[in-house]
Design an enzyme around this catalytic site. Structure first.
Site, PDB file in Angstrom:
ATOM      1  CB  SER A 288      40.728  41.311  39.122  1.00  0.00           C
ATOM      2  OG  SER A 288      40.114  40.296  38.602  1.00  0.00           O
ATOM      3  CG  ASP A 289      37.877  44.039  33.340  1.00  0.00           C
ATOM      4  OD1 ASP A 289      37.292  43.100  33.228  1.00  0.00           O
ATOM      5  OD2 ASP A 289      38.061  44.941  32.497  1.00  0.00           O
TER       6      ASP A 289
END
Ligand code: NOJ
Length: 736
Positions: A288-289
């Site tokens: 994920s960011d």
């Protein structure tokens, strides 16, 4: 990423021995927490910085005075799969705990944002892309990989592959621009450079292509904003570079912050599973960011963090770069069957694959002898030379009325603008571990090159102008070189600007300088295409310098004094004014293409065309194009396209010849022109050459709205030239 059967077996045998907790541990990307004085988790600190409870200054102070908790106990217990890192000594310490003290001895991935160099900073991506030099893209990436590995970093959060067509978006600076084909070539070269041929060589890292996907299309160029687009647009434009990166073996991807057609990319089964993993066959993992999973609650697609975590894992997100969503909620979710064990196993398998492929089990540590190499000593000569080459090739000459440039070495140059005297602003956004002492400012570059130069600050992107200095600059110099533009903080993440003209009082400064009657050269330092209509109208010479990295000063000096002939092109179209973004050459046509006539797709009060279109850039010499010929190859699988290129000027120069295509009548509206290929050609004064392209018929199709690739017979137009605007053209009938 190609693994041998033996390596795949190793992955499976580790997986078979893991407990549920250990599996979840692999999906956890941990960051050091800041402790002491200010005892909150690092993530909360970031949140406070983000929502304004903490200023940049306060944040900086906390970072400087606090100590770090590296979660050694969690590593020992197998609860950490990857760490944020940038300290080789610490990296070895933590790795030792993972390898020698955890039950299964699985090494850590050490991830870091090495976007355009680590210690040696080369040009920001939007600038480097304009060199149209695949070999350079690859070499700068290898240099970054080598430095990363010596710093204990084995996983780079790069390349950034977002197509960006709205220059208000601050992150335009981080990626290869508006064109999917250039983006795809950039992607391939960067993956090759970062990952190398044999990933077990210690000089390479695992790449992390980002931001997956369509983040660059954020509405109105406002960072983190929503994106909406057709499936056809997604596949034809925004996915092309990612598809290419997977073909080249990209080891990992980072899911983007934005929602795409209503589904955030962190929990998007279509983009993550259907397209990336099942479609392209990517065998690495997706992270994920930062806080990306948690933010699905704010997006309003998940009821709470647990729900967000479950959706993310089920959708195909494998690792959590955020506040422990997987760590906190996955165990119960798997035990209750809300996340099938096969899905978790798939995620862990992908992460282990990268570790095995990287050779981390055999070589987990930074070798003693390289630990101090970059941190304490100077940038190695060969890296600095490469940074210079990259800066030189990325410079773009935008205007040169009456051949004002290059300057005569004897002329007195009044160098104006605070940016001209800065070693820090030349670096640009997302440069993290560089040292000021390695940098050459433009002032230093000119002085080193022996120019007759005197510096007058006069003003900069922020603050007031100094009238007295302006008066002195005008009085002293035969010519004025004004270095104006943006600070490094004005582009990059969270740095969208609604007004993309020269910031602050810099246009006023230009007006004052021009009023003195002295010739003015404008050197730009910026992270996005700026709206330069006024400057183009009034300033006789403009050199686009972007943020070119540590050797920017040397490169700019060489171009100003004629020691080098600029060859860069713009990888993103420049508008004349605010208000006409998004702006890109390869737009779909309308029924009423813009023209002088009122009832066409245009503005009443601004031009609809780019001031400097994609692919545009001048040279100190001149090139002429003639004799475009298109011939179908025997066997009918491709076309051979030839043209004559001549250097009609007085000195050697390098031109980027560009090949474009238009499908004249298709079942979906197609772009007015799209780049298919490019080639750099160097010609001596007076020299002429035949340039030859091969366009495969397979490359003449497009994706429809179900994501299917179509090849449709009919009329096409081939264009070839020195920019997306100035082309020879030829129509052909094509049968597939
Ligand atoms: C947020 C940014 O969007 C991403 O590009 C970066 O890699 C991560 N933070 C980690 O720093």
């Amino acid at each position: 990423m190609r693994l041998t059967q033996e390596q795949e077996r190793k992955v499976e045998s580790i997986l078979a021995r893991m407990t549920l907790e250990e599996k979840i541990g692999q999906t956890n990307l941990e960051s050091p927490s800041i402790v002491g004085g200010f005892d909150v988790p690092f993530e909360e600190l970031i949140e406070m910085l983000t929502d304004g409870r903490l200023s940049n200054e306060e944040f900086g102070k906390i970072m400087a005075t606090s100590s770090r908790d590296y979660h050694e106990d969690d590593i020992r217990a197998g609860r950490v799969g990857a760490m944020m890192g940038d300290d080789p000594v610490k990296a070895n310490e933590l790795q030792k705990i993972a390898v020698e003290e955890s039950r299964l001895g699985i090494p850590l991935l050490m991830g870091f944002d090495v976007i355009h160099g680590l210690r040696t900073v080369y040009p920001i991506a939007i600038a480097e892309a304009g060199s149209f030099d695949d070999d350079l893209f690859e070499r700068t990436a290898s240099m970054a990989a080598k430095e990363s590995r010596a710093h204990g970093i084995n996983w780079n959060f790069a390349p950034m592959l977002d197509v960006a067509r709205d220059s208000r978006w601050g992150r335009v600076s981080e990626g290869p621009g508006e064109d999917p084909r250039l983006g795809a070539r950039f992607a391939r070269a960067k993956i090759r450079g970062l990952q190398g041929d044999t990933a077990s060589d210690r000089n390479y890292v695992a790449a992390c292509m980002k931001h997956y996907v369509a983040y660059g299309a954020c509405e109105s160029g406002r960072d983190y904003n929503t994106t909406m687009m057709s499936t056809s647009m997604l596949h034809n434009v925004y996915l092309e570079a990612f598809r290419a990166a997977v073909e080249e073996g990209a080891a990992s991807a980072m899911a983007s912050f934005n929602d795409l057609n209503g589904v955030p990319c962190s929990v998007n089964p279509y983009t993550l599973r259907t397209v990336l993993k099942d479609g392209y066959g990517m065998n690495g993992f997706v992270v994920s960011d930062a806080n990306g999973i948690k933010e699905c609650v704010a997006h309003g697609i998940a009821a709470d963090e647990e729900d967000a975590g479950i959706q993310a894992m089920n959708a195909g997100l494998d690792m959590d770069m955020g506040p422990h969503i997987f760590k906190n909620y996955l165990k119960k979710a798997v035990e209750e069957g809300r996340v099938p064990m096969e899905i978790l196993d798939d995620a862990v398998r992908r992460i282990l694959r990268v570790k095995v492929w990287l050779g981390l089990f055999e070589n987990p540590y930074v070798p003693e002898e390289s630990i101090r190499t970059y941190a304490d000593s100077n940038v190695p000569e060969e890296h600095s030379t490469l940074a210079l080459e990259a800066a030189e090739k990325s410079l773009v000459l935008l205007k040169n009325e009456d051949n004002l440039l290059p300057l005569d070495r004897e002329q007195k140059i009044s160098l104006v603008g605070k940016l001209a005297d800065s070693r820090t602003e030349i670096i640009g956004a997302w440069a993290m571990s560089w040292q000021e002492r390695d940098c050459v400012s433009i002032r230093e570059g000119l002085e080193k090159a022996g120019a007759n130069v005197r510096y007058f600050a006069c003003g900069g992107p922020e603050g007031e102008l100094d009238s007295e200095e302006i008066r002195q600059a005008a009085e002293w110099g035969d010519v004025i070189v004004a270095v104006l533009g943006e600070t490094d903080a004005m582009s990059g993440e969270a740095s969208s600007r609604a007004d993309i003209t020269l910031p602050g009082k810099q246009r006023k400064l230009l007006k004052k300088l021009l009023k003195t009657g002295k010739k003015v050269v404008l050197v730009l330092m910026n992270g996005r295409p700026l709206a330069l209509g006024w400057e183009d109208q009034h300033v006789p010479a403009i050199l686009e310098g972007w943020h070119l990295g540590i050797r920017m000063g040397d490169a700019v000096a060489a171009a100003l004094l004629g020691d080098l002939n600029p060859e860069g092109k713009v990888a993103s179209s420049f508008p004349a004014e605010n208000g006409i973004e998004p702006l890109y050459y390869n737009h779909p046509n309308t029924g009423r293409p813009g023209s002088r006539s009122k009832f066409t797709s245009r503005y009443l009060d601004a031009p609809f065309e780019a001031l400097y279109p994609f692919g545009f850039g001048l040279s100190y010499t001149a090139f002429s194009y003639s004799g475009l010929k298109v011939k179908e190859e025997e066997g009918g699988g491709a076309f051979e396209i030839t043209l004559r290129l001549a250097n009609t000027g007085a000195r050697e120069g390098t031109e980027t010849v560009q090949l474009y295509l238009q499908d004249k009548a298709a079942s979906l509206v197609r772009p007015v022109k799209e780049l298919k290929d490019y080639m750099k050609v160097t010609l001596k004064a007076g020299e002429e050459k035949t340039v030859r392209f091969r366009l495969s018929k397979k490359d003449m199709g497009f994706y429809d709205n179900s994501g299917k690739y179509l090849l449709e017979d009919g009329l096409f137009k081939i264009f070839a030239g020195g920019s997306s605007r100035d082309c020879l053209e030829e129509e052909i009938m094509v049968k597939f």
